[in-house]
Write a protein that holds these residues in place. Structure first.
Motif, PDB file in Angstrom:
ATOM      1  N   SER A 302      25.894 -39.888  -7.394  1.00 52.89           N
ATOM      2  CA  SER A 302      26.487 -38.786  -8.134  1.00 52.89           C
ATOM      3  C   SER A 302      27.122 -37.801  -7.184  1.00 52.89           C
ATOM      4  O   SER A 302      26.850 -37.805  -5.984  1.00 52.89           O
ATOM      5  N   VAL A 303      27.981 -36.994  -7.750  1.00 55.99           N
ATOM      6  CA  VAL A 303      28.493 -35.856  -7.007  1.00 55.99           C
ATOM      7  C   VAL A 303      27.950 -34.618  -7.705  1.00 55.99           C
ATOM      8  O   VAL A 303      28.142 -34.432  -8.906  1.00 55.99           O
ATOM      9  N   VAL A 304      27.176 -33.841  -6.938  1.00 54.02           N
ATOM     10  CA  VAL A 304      26.706 -32.572  -7.467  1.00 54.02           C
ATOM     11  C   VAL A 304      27.731 -31.525  -7.046  1.00 54.02           C
ATOM     12  O   VAL A 304      27.885 -31.242  -5.859  1.00 54.02           O
ATOM     13  N   CYS A 305      28.463 -31.031  -8.027  1.00 57.17           N
ATOM     14  CA  CYS A 305      29.574 -30.123  -7.724  1.00 57.17           C
ATOM     15  C   CYS A 305      29.206 -28.760  -8.250  1.00 57.17           C
ATOM     16  O   CYS A 305      29.581 -28.380  -9.350  1.00 57.17           O
ATOM     17  N   TYR A 306      28.433 -28.045  -7.436  1.00 61.16           N
ATOM     18  CA  TYR A 306      27.874 -26.792  -7.930  1.00 61.16           C
ATOM     19  C   TYR A 306      28.919 -25.681  -7.916  1.00 61.16           C
ATOM     20  O   TYR A 306      28.824 -24.756  -8.691  1.00 61.16           O
ATOM     21  N   THR A 307      29.899 -25.800  -7.036  1.00 68.27           N
ATOM     22  CA  THR A 307      30.966 -24.793  -6.998  1.00 68.27           C
ATOM     23  C   THR A 307      32.270 -25.415  -7.497  1.00 68.27           C
ATOM     24  O   THR A 307      32.429 -26.639  -7.472  1.00 68.27           O
ATOM     25  N   GLU A 309      35.143 -25.236  -6.068  1.00 69.17           N
ATOM     26  CA  GLU A 309      35.735 -25.813  -4.870  1.00 69.17           C
ATOM     27  C   GLU A 309      35.356 -27.300  -4.742  1.00 69.17           C
ATOM     28  O   GLU A 309      36.212 -28.162  -4.531  1.00 69.17           O
ATOM     29  N   ILE A 310      34.074 -27.589  -4.923  1.00 67.25           N
ATOM     30  CA  ILE A 310      33.607 -28.977  -4.782  1.00 67.25           C
ATOM     31  C   ILE A 310      34.076 -29.811  -5.983  1.00 67.25           C
ATOM     32  O   ILE A 310      34.383 -30.997  -5.838  1.00 67.25           O
ATOM     33  N   GLN A 313      37.617 -30.584  -4.817  1.00 67.65           N
ATOM     34  CA  GLN A 313      37.753 -31.375  -3.587  1.00 67.65           C
ATOM     35  C   GLN A 313      37.105 -32.747  -3.675  1.00 67.65           C
ATOM     36  O   GLN A 313      37.699 -33.746  -3.294  1.00 67.65           O
ATOM     37  N   LEU A 314      35.855 -32.797  -4.123  1.00 67.38           N
ATOM     38  CA  LEU A 314      35.144 -34.075  -4.091  1.00 67.38           C
ATOM     39  C   LEU A 314      35.412 -34.903  -5.340  1.00 67.38           C
ATOM     40  O   LEU A 314      35.428 -36.124  -5.282  1.00 67.38           O
ATOM     41  N   LEU A 343      35.681 -42.862  -9.387  1.00 69.52           N
ATOM     42  CA  LEU A 343      35.361 -42.708  -7.967  1.00 69.52           C
ATOM     43  C   LEU A 343      34.320 -43.725  -7.508  1.00 69.52           C
ATOM     44  O   LEU A 343      34.378 -44.237  -6.387  1.00 69.52           O
ATOM     45  N   THR A 344      33.365 -44.010  -8.374  1.00 69.24           N
ATOM     46  CA  THR A 344      32.259 -44.878  -7.980  1.00 69.24           C
ATOM     47  C   THR A 344      32.397 -46.285  -8.535  1.00 69.24           C
ATOM     48  O   THR A 344      31.620 -47.165  -8.174  1.00 69.24           O
TER      49      THR A 344
ATOM     50  N   LYS B 300      26.500 -25.570  -2.121  1.00 70.58           N
ATOM     51  CA  LYS B 300      27.831 -25.958  -2.608  1.00 70.58           C
ATOM     52  C   LYS B 300      27.762 -27.216  -3.472  1.00 70.58           C
ATOM     53  O   LYS B 300      28.472 -27.339  -4.462  1.00 70.58           O
ATOM     54  N   SER B 302      26.282 -31.692  -3.533  1.00 68.26           N
ATOM     55  CA  SER B 302      25.743 -32.811  -2.768  1.00 68.26           C
ATOM     56  C   SER B 302      26.389 -34.106  -3.211  1.00 68.26           C
ATOM     57  O   SER B 302      27.000 -34.179  -4.281  1.00 68.26           O
ATOM     58  N   VAL B 304      25.052 -37.763  -3.960  1.00 68.79           N
ATOM     59  CA  VAL B 304      23.902 -38.650  -4.086  1.00 68.79           C
ATOM     60  C   VAL B 304      24.432 -40.062  -3.893  1.00 68.79           C
ATOM     61  O   VAL B 304      25.199 -40.567  -4.714  1.00 68.79           O
ATOM     62  N   ILE B 310      28.360 -46.451  -1.899  1.00 67.25           N
ATOM     63  CA  ILE B 310      28.693 -45.030  -2.074  1.00 67.25           C
ATOM     64  C   ILE B 310      28.539 -44.282  -0.752  1.00 67.25           C
ATOM     65  O   ILE B 310      29.297 -43.352  -0.464  1.00 67.25           O
TER      66      ILE B 310
END
Lengths: 413, 413
Positions: A302-307, A309-310, A313-314, A343-344, B300, B302, B304, B310
């Protein structure tokens, strides 16, 4: 058999912890049809413990002790029971080996007081401790049964289930056993579930139906008492069928099932993979889905996108969208789910965005949550308005996500 | 004053709820300097309740009852106490008015059995119930004090704090209150901590030191009894200083602190941000660090990366490394921490890779874990060999990660 549960430990009397061990053991004994008439709690004091044991001997015939089996000087449950019963404590070689091995494996230094944990009541049956060092004990003496269990719940619970229950079952006279089945529901409140099933609940006497509200979910315990356990199971099947007709869509599992376990099993069955994009949940969904062994078959990451910006970007969420509608929006949840899926290269992408609280964010109230589910057929976004604390909002978001995922995979949509 | 807390209610003996009332009251009494020597739980059965009361009268001089004050036939706490003490029950007009008003206000129909709740022990002091209908009672008789409280925690707790505590304080001789301080440790086992501090623990009588093992951590409760609370605090400071000299590196907080809270506060103080790359923990670190409100200032996001695919695609871990050394390796942890730091532009990157179990992976045993910490000064990898269940390995990995992060930020390294 009339049981008494005796917890030993000053931390209980100081109010540092609640006696959850007594709750656990009581519920298990109720399933076995054993009455519990008393709980007692006493501190790490040999004189007072001795008097509690003597009181219990006069009013109960199954005495279950928790706590006081550890390495420190304060731990004196078995020592005091030995005194009251006039028994010796002897070293159990297997327990000693187990303790030494534990220290060898973890590379830690074993202090001498750990040897004390291998001392057991002479003549007792050993209940192995698979999650700690102090072994449990079971002893039958002068018509009374004594069971000694460690205090930490993560050691006590498996020991009780795996070793104490078989020990007790072997000593129960041939009375009608209670056969129970627990149905687990999510997405329906306790009072609505109960109101929907009121006539069934009222009419039933054998089997019986008892609702219980748990951690954001509701369970129904169906219990049947028949000498023939096959008849009991048939009766439970009939009753479960009636319940399913009314609230089947909310029923997700049985017994100790959890939403994450049920979702993981469904994904495994269908050979599907999932990935998550998490904002307000911070990684909690990923944590839950990887609780089950072998989860790498079904969960890629997973992508943890807390902001924001992330998120850009991610994940590649559109900057314009984040500016115009905000991160807490239906479209952001949609993009997040689709982007993480691409993405995955997973079959399903799931996303979580919302306001955990306590305060509002983006002028949206705490509890505003959007969950997205994307697969080859398209993307669906579920809006939620949750109440409760920050932790409750986050936890329930994860549970709703697991429930939507499970329902989707089950239906094969 | 030696107290005993007696909970009345079959739901406790059936294991439907835990006796959290006893925990609450015990903690409050400890603060008042009143010793609690016993907790008892008994069902809605007058004979057994009577015998519990008589036992308590012989060993305690403050008897606090919770539960059994409601309107139903099962509720018989005050009735049984009245029998034991040879007292009458009388109607309390104020309580009766309160009950009638409640029904008038909510527009509900009052059933006759609700009148029973206004019956009180003759000669008792009434403790008003601001959150329910059944009033509490306090009575002093033949040198013993009796306090009767309702069972539901949301009624019991405010009644205890607002009315029972003033009642009790008024009867306490000018004795020293207990001032407590809880120190929280991580990374050291209970037995080693105790062995290291054995002489201090043995020598102390005021303040005292009591260790308690919790969820993968250990706490020490320091308690001082002095009439002047300033002296008590000074004595606790001196004692804490002695303890810090020996095991200060493992001390991370006080009271209700948690590793995640302590780490989040340190990051906030130093205005630093962190991002994580998580394999075996599946997102758990991210979940923990976002438990605290306002965590977007310090966290910001993560990646996973549960599969190697991945790890390569999203993080950019080298394919050759994953083939030659495997994902569970020091170098993989190093790359993961460095890559997530660069990818997110955070001050610190933290990584988790390892074998959660139950089985081995890459021919490495369950419990083999590497935690990487990268910042501008370089990268450090911490190897761990953890024991326990899959959940315990994962949870302790997260806790070690938080602890290393906290220690690093504290030292300003």
């Amino acid at each position: 058999m009339n049981a008494e549960i005796i917890a030993v430990g000053s931390e209980l009397l100081l109010g540092q912890i609640a006696n959850t061990n007594a709750k656990f053991i009581s519920a298990e004994l109720a399933d076995l049809g054993i009455n519990v008439f008393y709980h007692s709690v006493v501190g790490d004091n040999p004189k007072r413990l001795e008097s509690v044991i003597k009181t219990a001997q006069n009013r109960s015939n199954l005495l279950i002790f928790t706590g006081g089996l550890g390495p420190t000087k304060d731990d004196l449950t078995k020592e005091t029971i030995a005194t009251v019963l006039g028994k010796n404590l002897v070293y159990d070689q297997e327990a000693m080996d187990h303790i030494e091995m534990y220290y060898k494996r973890t590379g830690r230094v074993m202090s001498e007081n750990n040897r004390k944990q291998a001392l057991v009541l002479e003549g007792s049956e050993i209940l192995p401790n698979k999650h700690g060092m102090a072994p449990g004990m079971a002893l039958h003496e002068d018509g009374l049964s004594y069971i000694l269990l460690p205090g930490p719940p993560k050691e006590m619970q498996p020991m009780f289930s795996n070793f104490a229950i078989p020990y007790l079952s072997g000593r129960l006279p041939g009375k009608e056993p209670i056969v129970s089945r627990v149905l687990r529901f999510f997405g329906i409140g306790e009072s609505l579930l109960e109101a929907t099933l009121q006539d069934i609940i009222d009419q039933q006497s054998n089997p019986t139906v008892a609702p219980l509200a748990g951690n954001h979910e509701v369970t129904l315990r169906l219990s049947a008492k028949f000498l023939d356990s096959k008849i009991a199971q048939e009766q439970l099947d009939v009753l479960e069928g009636k319940i399913r007709e009314r609230v089947g869509e909310f029923l997700y599992g049985y017994g100790n099932d959890s939403l994450q376990k049920a979702a993981a099993e469904q994904l495994k069955d269908k050979k599907l993979t999932v990935s998550s994009a998490e904002s307000l949940t911070g990684g909690w969904f990923g944590k839950q889905i990887t609780d089950t062994p072998g989860s790498s078959e079904i969960f890629k990451g997973s992508v943890v996108c807390y902001t924001n910006e992330i998120k850009e970007q991610l994940l590649g969420v559109s900057h314009e969208l984040l500016v115009s509608e905000g991160a807490v929006s239906e479209n952001c949840a949609k993009q997040m789910a689709e982007k993480i899926r691409n993405l995955t290269g997973s079959d399903i992408g799931i996303s979580f965005t919302g306001v955990a609280g306590p305060g509002p964010s983006e002028n949206k109230e705490a509890g505003t949550v959007f969950i997205g589910l994307a697969d080859e057929s398209g993307t669906k976004v579920y809006p939620l308005a949750l109440s409760g604390s920050r932790t409750a909002v986050r936890e329930r978001s994860v549970m709703y996500g697991l429930f939507y995922l499970l329902s989707k995979v089950k239906k094969g949509q």
